[in-house]
Design a protein around this motif. Structure first.
Motif, short mmCIF file in Angstrom:
data_model
loop_
_atom_site.label_atom_id
_atom_site.label_comp_id
_atom_site.label_asym_id
_atom_site.label_seq_id
_atom_site.Cartn_x
_atom_site.Cartn_y
_atom_site.Cartn_z
N TYR A 184 -6.05 1.23 -3.04
CA TYR A 184 -5.40 0.99 -1.76
C TYR A 184 -6.44 1.08 -0.65
O TYR A 184 -7.00 2.15 -0.41
N GLY B 61 -6.19 0.68 2.71
CA GLY B 61 -5.78 0.93 4.09
C GLY B 61 -5.49 2.38 4.39
O GLY B 61 -5.58 3.26 3.52
N TYR C 71 -0.34 -2.16 3.54
CA TYR C 71 -1.56 -2.65 4.18
C TYR C 71 -2.06 -3.91 3.49
O TYR C 71 -2.11 -3.99 2.26
N GLY D 199 -5.13 -6.79 4.93
CA GLY D 199 -5.92 -7.26 6.05
C GLY D 199 -6.63 -8.57 5.77
O GLY D 199 -7.28 -8.71 4.73
N THR E 211 -3.06 -8.66 10.02
CA THR E 211 -3.15 -7.49 9.16
C THR E 211 -1.79 -6.81 9.15
O THR E 211 -0.88 -7.20 9.90
N ALA F 289 0.16 -2.73 8.82
CA ALA F 289 -0.14 -1.32 9.06
C ALA F 289 1.01 -0.44 8.61
O ALA F 289 2.18 -0.85 8.68
#
Length: 728
Positions: A445, A447, A492, A494, A501, A503
């Motif tokens: 992962y 993010g 996430y 991007g 992206t 969040a």
């Protein structure tokens, strides 16, 4: 090959049964004993005594209507549908049909907002990201089920998270379902065929009892091809409307052991296993630059439970304790041959592993019947995307959310207050829930991540009043809630080169609902020489803080990328009317009627539009006959569906082209059975007898009215089903 296997199976069963078994004498095929619901109140209750609308579909009904999956299961249930689109997905873009039977929609709300359990254990969440789409309707086989219960309205006061719009409970068979009184062995075998997908089903189960110990072993195998459509355009490319070639197989195993170690006391050990595989040649996905598109999807679910159940114990009338575990794994693999670009693959997984415990107890104190209980579970959830030739700026393997431990815990109390000699029952319930999402360092992962926890209180109040032997009134008010999923709190992806992206949102709140329904019921009423039962109900539901992924900032440029985030975005209001009735005559004739209408609105940022997920008006009319001696019978069922009003398709994104609304249509289904002997039953059915061309709104919604491939979303034309069952 399938036809050969089917013929051999039918011949073997008939040969084994015919010479040795006596002809039936007076066995009634259609017993009208009222079914029992546990889902509505957590105690055994007749549906007409429940303070809510609940349907109980028994194993006998599943077999009589030649049901093969959950979409078939609800074809005569107005107000309930299952999304299942044609398989027209891509390798890196497009998910149409990839999720199979995606799950139930109840009164316009579906997905994870409908609680689904198998023997009390939650079915895993659905999951969609990129070209990956995991549905919730492919984790069990209906041939192993004793019953399926469908509850309309919030279920959170007794079951906690996910019961925002309703609940569906699958209950597997027990040894006692095969063992007659005084017998120590019972068995059942069945073969079936469906021409709609060339599906062949073979199942067998046996049960035995020795002293205080009984056991059950059951297995079902299914083999099928693609489900036909009314499309006539073949070949390759996006214009294809015939179904893409597919092969589907599944195996389901159920094993149970029951020890009645004392009067009213039992221990139960259960193991169940299900796996399925779908391979497809997505001809509709080929183009000048895509030379091949092949898919290979697998789903596996394995569960176990150890439970105690007791009656008439110290301080309780009945109670139980269950410890369980479940592992569910899905894999979606796609190969895409490309020219002049390099061939690429996508290998996506979504896995859930859960361990939990639940307990309940009931005690009668005067006019009060108290039920208390609680449950705790921890699910470890992970989704991984892998393959070759990843998108620009990304490396494989990767995850859209971190590996997460998702804990749900709750306690509840319910009081069934009986007044006026039991004719009036007031049923309040209250539950407290807490949920926690805990993440850990996950190298896959890329993010930021955040943990989250919160709690919620869900009340409910129900009333059932029988004014006499035949007329009853009922009503309920309740709240529901759904905790955010790990993939919503932390999500996430991007791609700054393309200016966007996503969040995480640690402040994401649960979805909630409030629902009220009022109804009238009839039972055991003699009318025109028939025994009549039925109900009519009006309802209204308000949903708040719907979770939706939205753009919260940015302008889609590399220097100011757009930021997607799951937020509490939408409120929804739904209202409707439902009615159903059944009638039986002494000469074996019966009739059924069901009707559902609803409408809804969704409000986002002050803008109100129609809710497109609500199904149009649906009416079911049926006429049946069961020969009084129980030797043969059948039913003729007509289903009418209104076309979707164009004004009700706001928000689907079909733009100026409008959305496909379809036409009114009427389906006629004819089924029949013949009890060849007391142990052998043959069934046959012709479905869509008039060869109607039609699409269910749940499948076609979102498709533009100007689309040249609308026929790809149609259901099978005239088709037939056969089955032969042997009982010992």
């Amino acid at each position: 090959m399938r036809t050969l296997l089917l013929s051999a199976g039918l011949a073997a069963l008939t040969a084994a049964a015919s010479p040795a078994l006596a002809q039936t004498a007076g066995r009634q095929e259609a017993t009208r004993l009222p079914p029992v619901s546990v889902l509505a109140t957590r105690t055994e209750t007749r549906p007409d005594e429940a303070p809510a609308t609940v349907s109980v579909i028994t194993d006998r009904q599943i077999e009589a209507e030649l049901v093969t999956d959950i979409k078939d299961l609800v074809r005569f249930e107005p107000g309930v549908s299952v999304v299942s689109q044609p398989q027209r997905f891509g390798a890196a873009l497009g998910t149409t049909g990839r999720g199979g039977n995606e799950g139930f929609t109840i009164r316009g709300m579906g997905g994870d907002r409908v609680l689904m359990v198998i023997d009390g254990v939650r079915v895993p969440d659905g999951f969609t990201f990129g070209a990956q789409s995991v549905g919730r309707g492919g984790y069990a086989d209906l041939d192993l089920m004793k019953s399926v219960e469908i509850l309309r309205g919030p279920a959170s006061a007794l079951y906690g998270s996910d019961g925002v719009a309703g609940a569906v409970a699958f209950t597997t068979r027990d040894p006692s379902d095969l063992l007659r009184d005084g017998e120590s062995f019972g068995a059942r075998a069945r073969v079936g065929y469906s021409s709609a997908d060339e599906g062949l089903t073979a199942s067998g189960m046996m049960a035995g009892r020795s002293g205080a110990v009984s056991g059950l072993l059951a297995w079902t195998r299914r083999d099928a091809s693609e489900t036909e459509t009314a499309g006539t355009v073949g070949g390759t490319g996006a214009a294809r409307t015939e179904a893409n070639p597919m092969d589907l197989t599944s195996d389901a195993l159920l094993a149970k052991a029951v020890w009645d170690f004392a009067p009213g006391q039992s221990l139960r050990l259960t193991y169940d296993y299900f796996d399925s595989e779908m391979t497809a040649d997505v001809l509709s996905g080929r183009s000048a630059t895509v030379t091949r598109l092949l898919a290979d999807d697998t789903t596996t679910r394995e569960g176990w439970s150890l439970g105690w159940r007791g009656e008439d114990g110290p301080g309780f009338d009945s109670g139980g304790l269950t410890v369980y575990g479940q592992t569910a794994e899905t894999r979606q693999y796609t190969f895409e041959g490309r020219t002049p670009a390099v061939d690429r693959t996508r290998d996506n997984t979504f896995d859930n592993e859960v361990f939990g415990v639940s307990a309940d107890a009931t005690r009668t104190l005067g006019v009060h019947r108290l039920t208390v209980g609680g449950d705790w579970s921890r699910t470890t959830q992970q989704g991984v995307r892998s393959g070759t030739v990843p998108p620009a700026g990304e490396t494989f393997p990767t995850s859209a959310f971190p590996k997460t431990d998702f804990t749900l815990a709750g306690v509840f109390v319910q009081d069934e207050i009986s007044l006026l000699g039991g004719d009036l029952r007031i049923i309040p319930a209250l539950r407290w829930d807490r949920y926690e999402l805990e993440t850990a360092d996950d190298p896959l992962y890329p993010g930021p991540r955040a943990d989250q926890s919160d709690d919620h209180i869900s009340p409910k109040l129900g009333v059932v009043w029988w004014t006499g032997d035949h007329l009853g009134l009922f009503g309920s008010w309740g709240e529901g809630f759904k905790a955010p999923t790990p993939s919503q709190v932390n999500n996430y992806f991007g791609n700054l080169a393309y200016g966007y992206t996503s969040a995480p949102n640690p402040d994401l709140k649960p979805e909630t609902s409030q629902s009220v329904e009022l109804g009238v019921r009839l039972r055991d009423l003699t009318l025109f020489g028939a025994e009549v039962s039925g109900q009519a109900v009006v309802f209204r539901s308000d949903y708040q803080d719907f979770i939706s992924q939205q753009v919260v900032s940015g302008s889609f440029t590399p220097t100011d990328p757009a930021v997607y985030q799951w937020i509490n975005f939408t409120d929804v209001e739904i209202q409707g009317f439902e009615a159903r009735a059944n009638a039986w005559w002494d000469n074996g004739v019966s009739a059924r009627f069901a009707f559902a209408w609803a409408e809804g609105e969704t409000t986002s940022a002050g803008v109100t539009t129609r809710l497109p997920t609500i199904d149009p008006i649906k009416v079911v009319l049926g006429l049946g006959y069961d020969e009084p001696a129980g030797r043969f019978g059948g039913q003729l069922i007509t289903t009418w569906s209104q076309a979707k009003d164009a004004a009700d398709t706001d928000g689907l994104g079909c733009y100026a082209a409008g959305c496909a609304t379809g036409d009114d249509f009427a389906l006629v289904d004819l089924t029949a059975y013949w009890n060849i002997t007391d142990q052998v039953t043959a069934r046959a059915g012709v479905l869509n007898l008039l060869d109607e061309t039609y699409s269910w709104w749940s499948d076609v919604r979102g498709v533009a009215a100007s689309s040249a491939v609308l026929d790809a979303y149609t259901q099978p034309g005239r088709n037939f089903g056969l089955s032969l069952a042997l009982r010992y």
